[in-house]
Scaffold this active site. Structure first.
Site, mmCIF file in Angstrom:
data_model
loop_
_atom_site.group_PDB
_atom_site.id
_atom_site.type_symbol
_atom_site.label_atom_id
_atom_site.label_comp_id
_atom_site.label_asym_id
_atom_site.label_seq_id
_atom_site.Cartn_x
_atom_site.Cartn_y
_atom_site.Cartn_z
ATOM 1 N N HIS A 38 13.561 1.347 -35.403
ATOM 2 C CA HIS A 38 14.445 1.460 -34.235
ATOM 3 C C HIS A 38 15.213 0.156 -34.019
ATOM 4 C CE1 HIS A 38 12.619 5.107 -31.967
ATOM 5 N NE2 HIS A 38 12.735 5.319 -33.253
ATOM 6 N N TYR A 74 13.393 4.110 -21.504
ATOM 7 C CA TYR A 74 12.607 3.629 -20.360
ATOM 8 C C TYR A 74 13.426 3.948 -19.110
ATOM 9 C CZ TYR A 74 9.545 0.976 -23.507
ATOM 10 O OH TYR A 74 8.638 0.617 -24.475
ATOM 11 N N PRO A 121 0.882 -0.541 -20.723
ATOM 12 C CA PRO A 121 1.599 -0.169 -21.954
ATOM 13 C C PRO A 121 3.129 -0.267 -21.864
ATOM 14 C CG PRO A 121 0.745 1.788 -20.850
ATOM 15 C CD PRO A 121 0.227 0.617 -20.091
ATOM 16 N N LYS A 140 2.744 -3.881 -25.930
ATOM 17 C CA LYS A 140 2.221 -5.116 -26.533
ATOM 18 C C LYS A 140 0.769 -5.038 -26.994
ATOM 19 C CE LYS A 140 5.816 -7.186 -26.560
ATOM 20 N NZ LYS A 140 6.347 -7.002 -27.877
ATOM 21 N N TYR A 155 10.403 -8.078 -26.399
ATOM 22 C CA TYR A 155 10.037 -6.734 -26.863
ATOM 23 C C TYR A 155 9.801 -6.727 -28.374
ATOM 24 C CZ TYR A 155 9.856 -1.633 -26.750
ATOM 25 O OH TYR A 155 9.426 -0.332 -26.838
HETATM 26 C C1 PHB Z 1 4.248 5.134 -27.480
HETATM 27 O O1 PHB Z 1 4.995 5.534 -28.381
HETATM 28 O O2 PHB Z 1 3.140 5.658 -27.265
HETATM 29 C C2 PHB Z 1 4.696 4.012 -26.626
HETATM 30 C C3 PHB Z 1 5.879 3.367 -26.917
HETATM 31 C C4 PHB Z 1 6.311 2.328 -26.100
HETATM 32 C C5 PHB Z 1 5.567 1.963 -25.006
HETATM 33 C C6 PHB Z 1 4.370 2.590 -24.717
HETATM 34 C C7 PHB Z 1 3.939 3.634 -25.524
HETATM 35 O O3 PHB Z 1 6.021 0.961 -24.194
#
Ligand code: PHB
Ligand code: APR
Length: 392
Positions: free
Chosen positions: A72, A201, A293, A297, A385
């Site tokens: 990505h 997000y 989450p 990280k 990130y």
């Molecule tokens: C996930 O793909 O489970 C995932 C991705 C990004 C995050 C949290 C979980 O910030």
């Protein structure tokens, strides 16, 4: 039984450490409390920093990740009815991230370990680490219906947040820093193609939502829910309606729906245990620290701890020097606190306050506007990130 490094826990941290040690000729034994089936199917995160991919590649565990991982170039932020792309390569000088589920990493590492690695015992539950201050610490564990002991030169506590390794640290010289957030995540897996190319997000007025994915035909989605929520409080239709409302933008965009195959609720907390070493016992991964989450990280931090630990044991094996082992805790904790800060900031910026504090809500919007208006602010998000520099 005896070994050089006794590893408690067969999650990503313990399994990767075993791999690194095996490659430099250090013997070890991994004790995992659960069954192979259980650890290979536990749903966890799946966003890998470049450094994590590099670490897996360096120990020969990235063949499937390279074939199936989804690279990505950024993420999308959604708020106030608008979408904003955060372009990682442009903002960081070429860095990307890779989507590949933690369960798949565990499967790959278990397969390698069972093929040519040192012993990995499933259903071997560590009960206690004894005499960590001595030259021969001992792990007491339950396996095949009886209590056994593993005598080690060193013990690596990779047994996650609910493990027992931390208990062997004396209260007088250790300290825990903890923060509980007033909300949880309801996570679902769905058999439907992702409705996006990159993770979304979203700060909705009713709360946060995240659109992630596992493959071109499987979506992973999360919703902010109140603490104490049970998965059954949320029938599938209610989940899809709420996700669609939180991802809604003024432009034309629809969320694809499909059968939900898994549903679970995760509390959100930050937790750091200092120091990460006591005598000959060293903690790595979730055993030492957890983050909410939102910044993705947790797994990446576990891998960066283990890289340092692997290097430290390799140095001891090659030169007899304990210098790196002596600075292990200090080397890891700086990065741990930076990831803790980033995860905290991302979480606070995107989740609705349960008390509906209007001032906080405006502060969130101001932070988000700053990120989308300033290249400098966006670059700061992108740097965190995609992963801050590794300690070694
Ligand atoms: C996930 O793909 O489970 C995932 C991705 C990004 C995050 C949290 C979980 O910030
Ligand atoms: N004895 C043996 N094994 C144990 C014990 C015990 N007493 N207690 C826990 N374990 C095992 C768990 O069953 C689990 O398989 O230790 C393992 C710890 O693995 P994880 O919880 O996955 O932790 P870690 O390897 O540090 O990986 C960090 O996990 O929680 C996520 O977000 C986190 O993605 C990050 C990753």
């Amino acid at each position: 039984m005896r070994t050089t490094v006794g590893i408690i826990g067969g999650g990503p941290a313990g399994l990767l450490l075993a791999r690194l040690l095996h490659r430099v000729g250090i013997d070890c034994v991994v004790l995992e409390a659960r069954t192979r089936e259980y650890v290979e199917h536990r749903q966890r995160a799946g966003m890998l920093e470049q450094g994590t991919v590099d670490a897996l590649r360096a120990c020969g565990a990235a063949a499937r990740l390279e074939a199936e991982g989804l690279v990505h170039q950024g993420i999308e932020l959604r708020f106030a009815g608008e979408r904003h792309h955060i372009d990682f390569p442009v903002l960081t000088g070429g860095r990307t991230v890779t989507i590949y589920a933690q369960t798949e990493i565990v499967k790959d590492l278990v397969a390698l370990q069972l093929a040519d690695g040192p012993p990995l015992l499933f259903e071997a539950q560590a009960l206690a680490v004894e005499k960590p201050e001595s030259e021969q610490p001992v792990v007491r564990f339950l396996h095949e219906g009886r209590e056994q002991t593993l005598t080690c030169d060193w013990v690596a506590g990779c047994d996650g947040f609910h493990g027992i390794s931390r208990d062997a640290f004396p209260a007088a010289t250790s300290r825990t820093y903890a923060h509980d957030y007033p909300y949880s995540w309801l996570g679902v897996l769905a058999d439907v193609a992702p409705s996006c190319d990159e993770l979304i997000y979203a700060r909705g007025e009713n709360g946060f939502a995240l659109h992630s994915m596992r493959s071109p035909s499987v979506s992973r989605l999360y919703l902010q829910v109140p603490n104490g929520t049970e998965p059954d409080d949320w029938p599938d239709d209610r989940i899809w309606d709420e996700l669609a409302a939180r991802f809604a933008i003024d432009a034309d965009w629809t969320l694809g729906r499909g059968p939900i195959t898994a549903k679970s609720v995760t509390p959100m907390r930050s937790h750091v245990h200092e120091p990460m070493r006591h005598g000959r016992l060293l903690l790595a991964g979730d055993a030492a620290h957890i983050v909410p989450p939102t910044g993705a990280k947790g797994l990446n931090l576990a891998v960066s701890d283990v890289r340092v630990l692997g290097r430290a044991f390799a140095e001891l094996h090659r030169t007899g020097s304990e210098q790196l082992l002596d600075s292990y805790s200090e080397l890891c904790l700086d990065r741990v606190w930076q990831a803790t800060r980033f995860s905290y900031d991302m979480t606070r910026m995107l989740h609705a306050q349960p008390n509906g504090d209007a001032f906080e809500s405006r502060m969130q919007l101001a932070r988000l506007h700053r990120i989308t208006a300033s290249r400098h602010a966006a670059a700061e998000l992108a740097a965190n990130y995609t992963g801050l520099p590794l300690p070694l």
